[in-house]
Design a protein around this motif. Structure first.
Motif, mmCIF file in Angstrom:
data_model
loop_
_atom_site.group_PDB
_atom_site.id
_atom_site.type_symbol
_atom_site.label_atom_id
_atom_site.label_comp_id
_atom_site.label_asym_id
_atom_site.label_seq_id
_atom_site.Cartn_x
_atom_site.Cartn_y
_atom_site.Cartn_z
ATOM 1 N N THR A 185 -8.906 -19.729 15.316
ATOM 2 C CA THR A 185 -9.650 -19.071 14.248
ATOM 3 C C THR A 185 -9.388 -19.796 12.930
ATOM 4 O OG1 THR A 185 -7.944 -17.529 13.461
ATOM 5 C CG2 THR A 185 -9.154 -16.913 15.461
ATOM 6 N N THR A 186 -9.971 -19.276 11.857
ATOM 7 C CA THR A 186 -9.736 -19.858 10.539
ATOM 8 C C THR A 186 -8.494 -19.287 9.867
ATOM 9 O OG1 THR A 186 -11.178 -18.184 9.538
ATOM 10 C CG2 THR A 186 -12.192 -20.282 10.181
ATOM 11 N N THR A 187 -7.840 -18.322 10.506
ATOM 12 C CA THR A 187 -6.652 -17.683 9.947
ATOM 13 C C THR A 187 -5.439 -18.596 10.100
ATOM 14 O OG1 THR A 187 -7.577 -15.562 10.596
ATOM 15 C CG2 THR A 187 -5.256 -15.578 9.991
ATOM 16 N N ALA A 188 -4.492 -18.480 9.166
ATOM 17 C CA ALA A 188 -3.257 -19.288 9.233
ATOM 18 C C ALA A 188 -2.053 -18.375 9.392
ATOM 19 C CB ALA A 188 -3.116 -20.131 7.968
ATOM 20 N N GLY A 189 -0.951 -18.971 9.821
ATOM 21 C CA GLY A 189 0.331 -18.267 9.844
ATOM 22 C C GLY A 189 0.552 -17.334 11.009
ATOM 23 N N ARG A 190 -0.184 -17.525 12.107
ATOM 24 C CA ARG A 190 -0.096 -16.545 13.191
ATOM 25 C C ARG A 190 0.958 -16.909 14.241
ATOM 26 N NH1 ARG A 190 -5.179 -14.143 15.790
ATOM 27 N NH2 ARG A 190 -5.801 -16.288 16.315
ATOM 28 N N LEU A 191 1.346 -15.876 14.985
ATOM 29 C CA LEU A 191 2.334 -15.978 16.062
ATOM 30 C C LEU A 191 1.637 -15.924 17.404
ATOM 31 C CD1 LEU A 191 5.329 -15.750 17.181
ATOM 32 C CD2 LEU A 191 4.959 -13.264 17.079
ATOM 33 N N HIS A 192 2.003 -16.838 18.301
ATOM 34 C CA HIS A 192 1.537 -16.734 19.686
ATOM 35 C C HIS A 192 2.517 -15.904 20.495
ATOM 36 C CE1 HIS A 192 0.570 -17.834 23.865
ATOM 37 N NE2 HIS A 192 -0.669 -17.920 23.395
ATOM 38 N N HIS A 193 3.796 -16.299 20.520
ATOM 39 C CA HIS A 193 4.775 -15.469 21.210
ATOM 40 C C HIS A 193 6.201 -15.829 20.808
ATOM 41 C CE1 HIS A 193 4.785 -18.939 24.114
ATOM 42 N NE2 HIS A 193 6.072 -18.631 24.219
ATOM 43 N N LEU A 194 7.091 -14.887 21.057
ATOM 44 C CA LEU A 194 8.536 -15.065 20.906
ATOM 45 C C LEU A 194 9.167 -14.867 22.271
ATOM 46 C CD1 LEU A 194 11.140 -15.299 19.103
ATOM 47 C CD2 LEU A 194 11.067 -12.792 18.965
ATOM 48 N N ALA A 195 10.119 -15.715 22.625
ATOM 49 C CA ALA A 195 10.717 -15.661 23.957
ATOM 50 C C ALA A 195 12.227 -15.480 23.901
ATOM 51 C CB ALA A 195 10.403 -16.943 24.732
ATOM 52 N N TYR A 196 12.712 -14.596 24.768
ATOM 53 C CA TYR A 196 14.136 -14.488 25.062
ATOM 54 C C TYR A 196 14.355 -14.969 26.492
ATOM 55 C CZ TYR A 196 15.815 -12.017 20.925
ATOM 56 O OH TYR A 196 16.200 -11.695 19.641
ATOM 57 N N ALA A 197 15.508 -15.541 26.740
ATOM 58 C CA ALA A 197 15.836 -16.069 28.055
ATOM 59 C C ALA A 197 16.615 -15.050 28.870
ATOM 60 C CB ALA A 197 16.651 -17.357 27.919
ATOM 61 N N VAL A 198 16.456 -15.149 30.182
ATOM 62 C CA VAL A 198 17.316 -14.467 31.135
ATOM 63 C C VAL A 198 18.016 -15.540 31.960
ATOM 64 C CG1 VAL A 198 16.032 -12.297 31.209
ATOM 65 C CG2 VAL A 198 15.323 -14.197 32.687
#
Length: 315
Positions: free
Chosen positions: A210-223
């Motif tokens: 999109t034309t939007t800035a500053g977005r998050l796709h995902h945050l991951a924690y490990a197991v």
């Protein structure tokens, strides 16, 4: 070859914004399995059982989901000052802040893709209270947890309109190393996977649709292992969390994965494994397709939402 920088150590923490604070907090504790450290000023500070720092996730009440900021820890006070100087020399506007729960002074700034980041060195170590101590002295906390039992913060994926320029910025100013990247035939670079030391990735940068800035796709924690990812799938289903994607194996990074959306709308991942890189002269791996035409490593199709949903949500 440009001499590699080893002045940032690892992903220290991230801040997620949520419009449904109570529901997001309950999910992160009871389902994802994080431990609540404290609440202050409209935010909760949480940790995985294997995190050595006091807190690795800040959850903040807001009118929309998204990324508040990302914190990267330097290897020394001197390294912190050098990286700040490099940012300032490049003309990046930033400010020093006194710190937050769990860490000392930090330099905060925005990267070219719009996300707010900070770098810091001083960090408070976690000391487990009675009843949460591990029988192993090299573990910060007992591994007998709730829900999924997320162990430690692992990586973050942010969106950018120009993947190449943003990864160049992260490399030149902060020392991120490009490990793998995806350039579909006839298209601009769609993704880059970068790390600070020898992990498969601490940071992924993927193309913003999109034309939007500053977005998050995902945050991951490990197991700890891929069996824990499979167990997480059962936990999510038993506790009513809809699985978006997985369990399966990534082509890039070779990590085993599972994605869900927490109640506020942010995508979070359960991640295990991933290649380790020890060669200082590693040549970035160029991908032209998703897993040689198989999508994921084993051929599982990527859902449409994985490419269309990010936070804040764009109408």
């Amino acid at each position: 070859m440009t001499e590699p920088l080893y002045e940032l150590a690892h992903l220290g923490h991230a801040e997620l914004l949520t419009p449904v604070y109570d529901q997001s907090l309950a999910f992160l504790i009871e389902v994802y399995g994080l431990t609540l450290v404290t609440e202050s000023g409209g935010s909760a500070y949480l940790r995985g059982w294997g995190d050595h720092d006091l807190t690795t996730l800040k959850l903040t009440s807001a009118d929309h989901a998204g990324l508040g900021h990302v914190g990267w820890r330097a290897v020394s006070p001197q390294a912190l000052e050098r990286r700040v100087a490099a940012l300032q020399e490049r003309g990046v506007a930033g400010d020093w802040i006194d710190g937050d729960v769990g860490h000392g002074k930090a330099y905060t700034f925005r990267v070219p893709s719009g996300q707010r980041m900070e770098i810091y060195y001083e960090s408070e170590k976690y000391q487990a209270p009675a009843g949460q101590q591990s029988y192993l002295p090299n573990q910060p906390q007992t591994s007998v947890g709730r829900g999924v039992g997320a162990a430690r913060i692992d990586h973050i994926n942010v969106l950018a309109h120009d993947v190449v320029s943003v990864r160049g910025f992260m490399s030149e100013t902060l020392g991120f190393k490009l490990r793998e990247h995806l350039v579909p035939p006839g298209q601009d670079e769609a993704g880059a996977w970068m790390s600070l030391m020898n992990k498969a990735h601490d940071l992924a940068i993927t193309r913003e649709p999109t034309t939007t800035a500053g977005r998050l796709h995902h945050l991951a924690y490990a197991v700890e292992n891929r069996e824990d990812v499979l167990r997480a799938a059962d936990v999510f289903c038993e506790l009513g969390a809809s699985i978006e994607f997985g369990p399966a194996k990534h082509s890039r990074t070779q990590g085993f994965f599972l994605y869900v959306l927490e109640p506020g709308g942010n995508r979070i991942e359960v991640f295990s494994g991933g290649i380790h890189i020890f060669a200082p002269d590693w040549e970035p791996v160029l991908w032209t397709t998703e897993g040689q035409g198989r999508s994921t490593a084993w051929g599982l199709d990527v859902p449409v939402t994985f490419h269309s949903h990010a936070t804040p949500v764009v109408p």
